[in-house]
Enzyme design. Structure first.
Site, PDB file in Angstrom:
ATOM      1  N   SER A  98     -29.025 -34.014  41.921  1.00 39.34           N
ATOM      2  CA  SER A  98     -28.854 -34.291  40.505  1.00 39.34           C
ATOM      3  C   SER A  98     -27.928 -33.278  39.830  1.00 39.34           C
ATOM      4  O   SER A  98     -26.760 -33.177  40.162  1.00 39.34           O
ATOM      5  CB  SER A  98     -30.222 -34.357  39.830  1.00 39.34           C
ATOM      6  OG  SER A  98     -30.120 -34.856  38.513  1.00 39.34           O
ATOM      7  N   ASP A 233     -24.290 -36.192  34.233  1.00 39.93           N
ATOM      8  CA  ASP A 233     -24.614 -35.199  35.263  1.00 39.93           C
ATOM      9  C   ASP A 233     -24.223 -35.708  36.649  1.00 39.93           C
ATOM     10  O   ASP A 233     -23.589 -36.750  36.803  1.00 39.93           O
ATOM     11  CB  ASP A 233     -26.085 -34.784  35.184  1.00 39.93           C
ATOM     12  CG  ASP A 233     -27.030 -35.759  35.853  1.00 39.93           C
ATOM     13  OD1 ASP A 233     -26.678 -36.946  35.971  1.00 39.93           O
ATOM     14  OD2 ASP A 233     -28.125 -35.333  36.271  1.00 39.93           O
ATOM     15  N   ASP A 237     -28.255 -39.429  35.881  1.00 35.49           N
ATOM     16  CA  ASP A 237     -29.533 -39.684  35.211  1.00 35.49           C
ATOM     17  C   ASP A 237     -29.705 -38.860  33.928  1.00 35.49           C
ATOM     18  O   ASP A 237     -30.678 -39.048  33.211  1.00 35.49           O
ATOM     19  CB  ASP A 237     -30.722 -39.475  36.157  1.00 35.49           C
ATOM     20  CG  ASP A 237     -30.883 -38.044  36.633  1.00 35.49           C
ATOM     21  OD1 ASP A 237     -30.054 -37.177  36.297  1.00 35.49           O
ATOM     22  OD2 ASP A 237     -31.862 -37.774  37.371  1.00 35.49           O
TER      23      ASP A 237
END
Length: 458
Positions: A98, A233, A237
């Protein structure tokens, strides 16, 4: 493989140290035990340099558990969950860390299109750590492109009322190519910064929650006289927004801007938000006839609260946003498109819209570094202290997530464990400066006593 890998919302660690190809294969085999032989799983990954090797190993683990895997390649996380629904698959997984730095990687896992709960993550961890795998006939893996089904769905759901000029910073993450296509379909005059996926993140960290990563976007928004900027990002998300003056829109204000749109239709409904967000959020929900739903922090908690309560929209302090009219996925590209749609229906600029939102004095979210092995112990000590001291000052204490104390003057403070970093996170808010100083002093005194370096001011 360390059991700490399984203590958060997903698997996350430094590649080659905390997470290896062997670990990924074992986790794939463990995840496979949650399904029946022959079930179909959609797997994708982000742009990190080590993602292909980890993905290959993870898929091998799934196949050895008798599962049939569709490898959709380099895609944002929300494209995997979208494809799970579109194809009727039993689950999905994404190899990604992430927003974390380039040396990290990880695995997000889904039953259907819903992320694993903490209990389900514990089951996977136990199986991976102790070799509790299933013997089964081999499944199969195929690689398939996803096509433009997702792009079509977003463009159809977010038609604009007027053309906007938008600058998007994809941070060299997985969203760049989709961002360009989607915003072109929305009839935006759009520009994408750092579009090429590059898992080394050469321009800046792909974490829009951190203000320092937004400098290039802020500058370009002002230079190009754009209506707004959008920051995404690494896996798509998290999202952040920049107004036409180059100022970041706080997550609290972004959620209020969106919930006003949904609740202004006069049909009522609930809105979920995490306990780190300003009290301006529930105050505005109630003012507009909605029902506020308070959630523990974290994407799985807020998304879960949204699903369970049928929320119209939900938001989380670090930029995860969920929509009842788009599957409750924390989908930064859909959030950006919907945000643009709402702004296109207004006669005001984004800064004017934000200026109309009530503001209370608040700290930023403080992320205080502590040893990973001590963060829960530290928070437990703060919980015990606040439970003892806050009621003496008229405070109401909640242990929904860490400890939050709300006081009669509207001030509140929160300390909780970060699920993704070796840190504890804190936030404080009040209606005036004195109230903010007092609530911070109450918490900071105990944190300092425990050896945590909390700033004197913010």
């Amino acid at each position: 493989m360390d059991k700490k890998l399984f203590e958060g919302y997903d698997v996350r660690g430094i590649y080659g140290k905390d997470l290896t190809e062997g670990d990924a294969e074992s986790i794939g085999r463990a995840f496979g035990t949650l399904f029946k032989p022959g079930d179909s799983i959609i797997v994708g990954g982000d742009a990190r340099t080590h993602t292909p090797a980890l993905k290959e190993a993870f898929i091998a683990g799934l196949v050895s558990s008798g599962l049939n895997v569709v490898d959709v390649g380099l895609v944002p996380t929300h494209v995997v969950t979208f494809e799970v629904l579109r194809r009727g698959a039993s689950g999905g997984a994404v190899i990604t860390a992430s927003h974390n730095p380039a040396e990290y990687n990880g695995i997000k896992m889904y039953l259907g299109d819903v992320p694993l709960s903490s209990k389900q993550m514990a089951v996977v961890g136990d199986a991976a750590l102790n070799g509790k795998f299933r013997s089964s006939a081999q499944g199969a893996a195929v690689a398939e492109a996803v096509g433009e089904y997702y792009d079509d769905a977003v463009a159809q759901a977010c038609k604009l009322g007027k053309t906007l000029r938008v600058v998007i910073d994809s941070g060299n993450g997985a969203c760049g190519p989709d961002a360009r296509k989607i915003f072109a379909r929305l009839d935006c005059k759009s520009e994408v910064l750092f579009e090429e996926p590059d898992g080394r993140f050469p321009n800046h960290a792909a974490d829009p929650h951190k203000e320092a990563t937004l400098d290039a976007l802020k500058k370009r928004v002002v230079e190009s006289k754009a209506d707004l900027g959008v920051a995404l990002d690494g896996d798509g998300d998290r999202v952040a927004f920049i107004d036409e003056n180059g100022v970041k829109v706080r997550s609290d204000d972004a959620l209020i801007f969106l919930l006003r749109h949904y609740l202004s239709q006069g049909k009522g409904g609930s809105v979920a938000y995490d306990l780190r967000m300003s009290n301006a959020v529930p105050d505005e929900i109630k003012r507009l006839g909605g029902v506020p739903v308070l959630s523990a922090a974290g994407r799985t908690n807020v998304g879960g609260a949204a699903r369970e309560n049928g929320a119209l929209v939900a938001g989380e302090q670090t930029g995860h946003t969920f929509f009842g009219d788009f599957y409750y996925h924390d989908d930064a590209l859909f959030a950006a498109a919907k945000f643009c749609q709402v702004l296109s229906l207004s006669s005001k600029t984004l800064s004017q819209e934000v200026a109309s939102i009530p503001k209370y004095l608040a700290s930023p979210e403080l992320r205080l570094k502590v040893p990973a092995e001590k963060k829960r112990e530290i928070v437990a000590a703060v919980v015990a202290y606040i439970k003892s001291e806050a009621p003496k000052l008229g405070g109401k204490v909640s242990e929904l997530d860490g400890v939050r104390a709300d006081f009669p003057d509207g001030a509140w403070g929160l300390v909780r464990v970060s699920n993704t970093e070796p840190a504890i996170t804190c936030r404080f808010e009040a209606h005036d400066k004195k109230g903010l100083q007092n609530v911070y002093a109450l918490f900071r005194g105990k944190l300092s006593e425990l050896g945590v370096d909390a700033p004197a001011s913010f």
